[in-house]
Design a protein around this motif. Structure first.
Motif, PDB file in Angstrom:
ATOM      1  N   ARG A 105     -31.773   3.888 -29.068  1.00 28.36           N
ATOM      2  CA  ARG A 105     -32.529   3.143 -28.059  1.00 28.36           C
ATOM      3  C   ARG A 105     -31.635   2.123 -27.359  1.00 28.36           C
ATOM      4  NH1 ARG A 105     -36.794   0.957 -30.916  1.00 28.36           N
ATOM      5  NH2 ARG A 105     -35.554  -0.899 -31.309  1.00 28.36           N
ATOM      6  N   LEU A 108     -29.266   3.970 -24.988  1.00 32.02           N
ATOM      7  CA  LEU A 108     -29.983   4.408 -23.794  1.00 32.02           C
ATOM      8  C   LEU A 108     -30.338   3.226 -22.894  1.00 32.02           C
ATOM      9  CD1 LEU A 108     -31.235   6.648 -22.140  1.00 32.02           C
ATOM     10  CD2 LEU A 108     -33.317   6.405 -23.487  1.00 32.02           C
ATOM     11  N   THR A 109     -30.805   2.134 -23.492  1.00 25.89           N
ATOM     12  CA  THR A 109     -31.145   0.951 -22.699  1.00 25.89           C
ATOM     13  C   THR A 109     -29.917   0.412 -21.978  1.00 25.89           C
ATOM     14  OG1 THR A 109     -32.911   0.379 -24.242  1.00 25.89           O
ATOM     15  CG2 THR A 109     -32.131  -1.371 -22.811  1.00 25.89           C
ATOM     16  N   LEU A 112     -29.088   2.763 -19.170  1.00 26.25           N
ATOM     17  CA  LEU A 112     -30.029   2.576 -18.058  1.00 26.25           C
ATOM     18  C   LEU A 112     -29.671   1.337 -17.246  1.00 26.25           C
ATOM     19  CD1 LEU A 112     -33.444   3.458 -19.727  1.00 26.25           C
ATOM     20  CD2 LEU A 112     -32.418   4.623 -17.770  1.00 26.25           C
ATOM     21  N   LEU A 158     -26.350   9.278 -16.477  1.00 23.75           N
ATOM     22  CA  LEU A 158     -26.641   9.069 -17.892  1.00 23.75           C
ATOM     23  C   LEU A 158     -25.919  10.097 -18.760  1.00 23.75           C
ATOM     24  CD1 LEU A 158     -30.458   8.219 -17.904  1.00 23.75           C
ATOM     25  CD2 LEU A 158     -28.567   6.677 -18.425  1.00 23.75           C
ATOM     26  N   ARG A 159     -25.948  11.357 -18.327  1.00 25.54           N
ATOM     27  CA  ARG A 159     -25.261  12.405 -19.104  1.00 25.54           C
ATOM     28  C   ARG A 159     -23.762  12.186 -19.131  1.00 25.54           C
ATOM     29  NH1 ARG A 159     -29.041  16.340 -16.181  1.00 25.54           N
ATOM     30  NH2 ARG A 159     -30.717  16.611 -17.690  1.00 25.54           N
ATOM     31  N   VAL A 164     -23.584   7.616 -24.145  1.00 23.88           N
ATOM     32  CA  VAL A 164     -24.665   8.594 -24.298  1.00 23.88           C
ATOM     33  C   VAL A 164     -24.080   9.923 -24.763  1.00 23.88           C
ATOM     34  CG1 VAL A 164     -26.464   9.884 -23.076  1.00 23.88           C
ATOM     35  CG2 VAL A 164     -26.136   7.455 -22.610  1.00 23.88           C
ATOM     36  N   ARG A 168     -25.039  11.866 -28.149  1.00 24.79           N
ATOM     37  CA  ARG A 168     -25.520  13.251 -28.170  1.00 24.79           C
ATOM     38  C   ARG A 168     -24.653  14.099 -29.095  1.00 24.79           C
ATOM     39  NH1 ARG A 168     -25.827  15.430 -22.369  1.00 24.79           N
ATOM     40  NH2 ARG A 168     -26.835  17.167 -23.398  1.00 24.79           N
TER      41      ARG A 168
END
Length: 189
Positions: A105, A108-109, A112, A158-159, A164, A168
């Motif tokens: 999280r 990701l945050t 973002l 993002l990818r 990230v 992944r």
């Protein structure tokens, strides 16, 4: 005929209580910080209360309030003179799965937050809030094609984000390791 102030307040109170968790989640994803998110939701609800008659007369009161919140966030970003850097939070409990979720999280945050505000809003509303392209276009005051391109570019960034990508890759390795461990315990080869 106008409604009594008590009914006005009761309607608004019921709306605010029922929408608070979802508004807060969206605001937290937009701002990246829980306290800023609470402030943003409170500002949005205060503005909605001041215009409650217009909100209730609109075709979609939820969209009206979400739009107020997005505009308030946009105004907040314009007013920032220094960038805020989020820190990684440590989990309160030492349970491995919870720690991995907290780390994911946070990654990701943070990712973002590195997106431009309009791309971030498109990605959050479209994929995290699970809104349709039409709803997102209405909320952002943009055309559907613009929403599609902003969301696609945001997902692409993002990818491509190294944190990230590492997350992944690490998740895939852990899944393979878990499957191999489970197969070994059951005797399956």
């Amino acid at each position: 005929m106008t409604r009594a102030p008590e009914a006005h307040d009761a309607d608004f109170r019921a709306f605010a209580v029922s929408r608070w968790p979802r508004l807060l989640r969206t605001a937290q994803l937009l701002t990246g910080h829980h306290h800023d998110a609470e402030d943003l939701v409170q500002v949005a609800l205060a503005k909605a209360y001041a215009r409650w008659h217009r909100v209730t007369q609109s075709a979609d009161p939820d969209a009206y309030v979400w739009r107020i919140m997005i505009n308030a966030h946009r105004d907040r970003i314009r007013g920032l003179r220094a960038f805020e850097w989020l820190t990684t939070r440590f989990p309160e409990q030492s349970v491995r799965d919870q720690a991995e979720q907290v780390l994911a999280r946070d990654v990701l945050t943070s990712a973002l937050q590195r997106l431009p505000p309009r791309q971030r809003a498109a990605v959050v509303l479209r994929y995290i809030e699970d809104r349709t392209e039409t709803e997102v276009a209405t909320l952002l005051g943009a055309r559907i094609g613009t929403v599609r391109s902003r969301a696609a570019r945001g997902l692409e960034k993002l990818r491509a984000d190294p944190a990230v990508r590492d997350l992944r890759t690490q998740g895939k390795r852990q899944e393979v390791s878990r499957r191999a461990g489970a197969a070994g315990r059951t005797g399956v080869r």
